[in-house]
Design a protein around this motif. Structure first.
Motif, mmCIF file in Angstrom:
data_model
loop_
_atom_site.group_PDB
_atom_site.id
_atom_site.type_symbol
_atom_site.label_atom_id
_atom_site.label_comp_id
_atom_site.label_asym_id
_atom_site.label_seq_id
_atom_site.Cartn_x
_atom_site.Cartn_y
_atom_site.Cartn_z
ATOM 1 N N ASN A 197 0.818 -1.213 0.000
ATOM 2 C CA ASN A 197 0.000 0.000 0.000
ATOM 3 C C ASN A 197 0.849 1.259 0.000
ATOM 4 O O ASN A 197 0.520 2.230 -0.673
ATOM 5 N N THR A 198 1.928 1.237 0.767
ATOM 6 C CA THR A 198 2.794 2.421 0.822
ATOM 7 C C THR A 198 3.451 2.658 -0.535
ATOM 8 O O THR A 198 3.507 3.788 -1.020
ATOM 9 N N PHE A 204 1.387 6.406 -6.947
ATOM 10 C CA PHE A 204 0.213 7.207 -7.291
ATOM 11 C C PHE A 204 0.595 8.674 -7.487
ATOM 12 O O PHE A 204 0.088 9.340 -8.381
ATOM 13 N N THR A 205 1.530 9.166 -6.682
ATOM 14 C CA THR A 205 1.925 10.560 -6.826
ATOM 15 C C THR A 205 2.652 10.806 -8.147
ATOM 16 O O THR A 205 2.777 11.941 -8.574
ATOM 17 N N SER A 206 3.117 9.738 -8.782
ATOM 18 C CA SER A 206 3.820 9.917 -10.063
ATOM 19 C C SER A 206 2.947 9.562 -11.257
ATOM 20 O O SER A 206 3.435 9.453 -12.368
ATOM 21 N N LEU A 295 3.038 -4.341 -9.499
ATOM 22 C CA LEU A 295 1.583 -4.410 -9.356
ATOM 23 C C LEU A 295 0.980 -3.009 -9.328
ATOM 24 O O LEU A 295 -0.030 -2.735 -9.970
ATOM 25 N N ALA A 296 1.635 -2.104 -8.589
ATOM 26 C CA ALA A 296 1.119 -0.740 -8.479
ATOM 27 C C ALA A 296 1.209 -0.023 -9.819
ATOM 28 O O ALA A 296 0.341 0.784 -10.167
ATOM 29 N N LEU A 297 2.277 -0.303 -10.579
ATOM 30 C CA LEU A 297 2.450 0.378 -11.865
ATOM 31 C C LEU A 297 1.480 -0.138 -12.917
ATOM 32 O O LEU A 297 1.108 0.587 -13.832
ATOM 33 N N LEU B 96 7.285 16.984 -16.607
ATOM 34 C CA LEU B 96 7.680 16.012 -15.587
ATOM 35 C C LEU B 96 8.155 16.818 -14.378
ATOM 36 O O LEU B 96 9.251 17.361 -14.372
ATOM 37 N N PHE B 97 7.314 16.891 -13.355
ATOM 38 C CA PHE B 97 7.603 17.825 -12.271
ATOM 39 C C PHE B 97 8.701 17.352 -11.330
ATOM 40 O O PHE B 97 9.226 18.120 -10.543
ATOM 41 N N SER B 98 9.053 16.082 -11.441
ATOM 42 C CA SER B 98 10.155 15.614 -10.583
ATOM 43 C C SER B 98 11.494 15.729 -11.304
ATOM 44 O O SER B 98 12.526 15.375 -10.754
#
Ligand code: ATP
Ligand code: MG
Lengths: 303, 231
Positions: A197-198, A204-206, A295-297, B96-98
């Protein structure tokens, strides 16, 4: 190909340096997961040790009547050696030896010695201490000791008094392993879920950047690579941190823990098994990082 | 080079129950080396057209061909290949903000496998052209709106794509910068790059005197050479 790989590593390193706060979060959670795995590993070591200890401790003491001659006792001992499959060792303790043992054991406790003084004679009975290979082997031994011809010389067999305890111990012995395995499964699953989850949150932020990267034509592996490697960095660092923590803790508390665990030296155990432990930790953290990241990607990498 | 054949796009929004028709039965062909402007009011469907062309949104009806490849039918690695040949200036930037200014521009070259020396040379050149060289180490958040827009333009041009698609590339620029950027587009067009420019800036269109496609509520209502901006 090589240049792509180099760039993937470069991006991973940049991401690692630039996302310190999120990175710390991931490392913290992963460290907890690795800590759990390590604890279970050590717990397994301790429980193996304790089980062995318990098995060794459950011996049968056969006390003979005060008047029985040493030869008779030694002949019983020789007969017992026929159970070589079941019996690990038989030790003859004479009355004098029993007294010596008692004095040695309580040499710092004058009360006992005074009590002994008051009695005025050696109150100990000669005995045979039998160590079975396994608590379940007590049945044939007890059958042998129960035969009528021996009843005249045997005062008592402490085995009979301890039968319940022994039965209980042997059932605990069998159950501890099951408990350890179930516990490790549940805790491991929990730690895996939290780590996943972390990592999902950090990816998610990317998600905007990931779609932009796709739009300029980057292949899925070129996008995934840096995230996966970054995850592996986090995994390795958390493994190192946990091991450092354990080492420090052992260095400080090992002596105290040793008496608590009936002489099991955690620091020694840790050092002796360090390589296999490290393998387990790195495989665990690495697989966890790789799978969580992929999995997250997966969700954001649909073309 | 690019061909739209009776293309329609309907958005089925998950929140609103009613669908939105963004493009309706649009057909046109863009030849290599052409300079085509697409005009239309806000909401006419310009951005949707761009998104369909680069395969970001799915076509509801009709077909789009790049060369003779059907955008909706090709495999994803083929699509990625086509995307590398297109330079897009997104209306919403998509930076790309990073990554730093430099890295935003160099990323596409790294994706394409250019050598480090070539990347250093090309990135520095294009950043010079859009006058962002001094900001190379800054992050996009640290740039003004116009600077961000110029960065998007630099990113779209750095790999010398066959086609440049610019969706409202001057929306955040002052008249002086606008003039410069449009001149830049004209120049790369003269050197052989196809340019598709979506805008609602009347002065740009009237000054260009090139082909203009006009959209109105998702329909293509006018397509003329040397066209004017008429809405
Ligand atoms: N993802 C979406 N979901 C639903 N409706 C959408 C979506 N994207 C665009 N639309 C709608 O489709 C229509 C066309 O939008 P589009 O962005 O193509 O317009 P535009 O010509 O680019 O406008 P502008 O000049 O303001 O940029 C609009 O009515 C818009 O609200
Ligand atoms: Mg638009």
């Amino acid at each position: 190909m090589f240049i792509s790989l180099k760039r993937v590593f470069k991006f991973a390193w940049q991401g690692f340096l630039r996302n310190r706060v999120l990175g710390l979060e991931v490392m913290f959670i992963m460290a907890i997961a690795v800590f759990l795995i390590t604890s279970l590993f050590l717990f397994q070591g301790i429980s193996d040790f304790l089980i062995k200890e318990v098995q060794e401790k459950v011996d049968v003491s056969v006390y003979f009547k005060e008047t029985v001659r040493e030869e008779e006792i030694l002949s019983v001992e020789r007969n017992l050696y026929k159970f070589s499959n079941e019996i690990e060792s038989v030790e003859y303790i004479s009355r004098e030896k029993a007294l010596e043992n008692f004095i040695e054991k309580h040499k710092d406790e004058p009360i006992y010695l005074e009590a002994l003084q008051e009695i005025g004679y050696n109150p100990f009975l000669p005995s045979l201490n039998i160590k079975a290979r396994d608590p379940s082997y007590y049945a044939p031994i007890s059958n042998y000791l129960n035969q009528d011809s021996l009843q005249g010389i045997i005062e008592r067999v402490s085995f009979f008094q301890n039968k319940k305890v022994i039965d209980k111990l042997s059932s605990i012995t069998a159950n501890v392993k099951t408990v350890v395995i179930s516990l490790s499964l549940i805790l491991g699953l929990l730690a895996v879920l939290i780590t996943f989850n972390t990592i999902k949150l950090t990816i998610f932020t990317s998600k905007e950047e990931i779609s932009t990267m796709q739009l300029v034509g980057a292949s899925n592996w070129f996008i995934r690579g840096p995230f996966v490697i970054q995850g592996i960095f986090y995994g390795i660092i958390s493994v190192l941190a946990v091991n450092l923590l354990f080492l420090i803790a052992f260095a400080f508390f090992s002596y105290r823990l040793e008496t608590f665990f009936l002489g099991f030296n955690l620091l020694n155990y840790f050092q002796m098994n360090f390589l296999s432990l490290l393998w387990i930790q790195i495989a665990f953290a690495g697989i966890l990082a790789i799978f969580s990241t992929l999995l997250a990607l997966h969700k954001y990498l649909k073309v | 080079m690019i061909s739209f054949q009776n293309v329609s796009k309907i958005y089925y929004s998950s929140v609103n129950s009613y669908p939105i028709t963004a493009l309706k039965d649009v057909s046109f062909i863009v030849e290599p080396k052409e300079f085509v402007s697409i005009v239309g009011r806000s909401g006419a469907g310009k951005t949707t057209l761009v998104k369909l062309l680069i395969g970001e949104e799915r076509i509801t009806e009709g077909e789009i061909f790049f060369r003779n490849k059907n955008i909706a039918r090709i495999k994803s690695n083929e699509l990625q290949k086509i995307r590398k040949k297109i330079g897009v200036v997104y209306q919403d930037y998509r930076l790309l903000f990073s990554k730093t200014v430099y890295e935003n521009v160099s990323y596409i070259l790294e994706v394409m496998g250019f050598s480090d020396q070539d990347i250093a040379r090309d990135v520095s050149r294009i950043l010079g052209i859009v006058r962002l060289r001094e900001r190379a180490k800054n992050f996009p958040e640290e740039l003004s709106g116009g600077e961000q827009q110029r960065l998007v333009i630099a990113r779209a041009l750095v790999h010398q794509p066959e086609i440049v698609i610019a969706d409202e590339p001057t929306g955040n620029l002052d008249p002086y910068n606008t003039f410069e950027i449009i001149n830049l587009f004209k120049k790369i067009n003269e050197s052989g790059t196809t340019v598709i420019l979506a805008t609602h800036d009347k002065r740009i269109i009237d000054g260009l005197a090139k082909r203009v496609i006009t959209l109105e509520a998702g329909r293509l209502i006018r397509d003329e050479q040397g066209g004017k901006f008429i809405l």
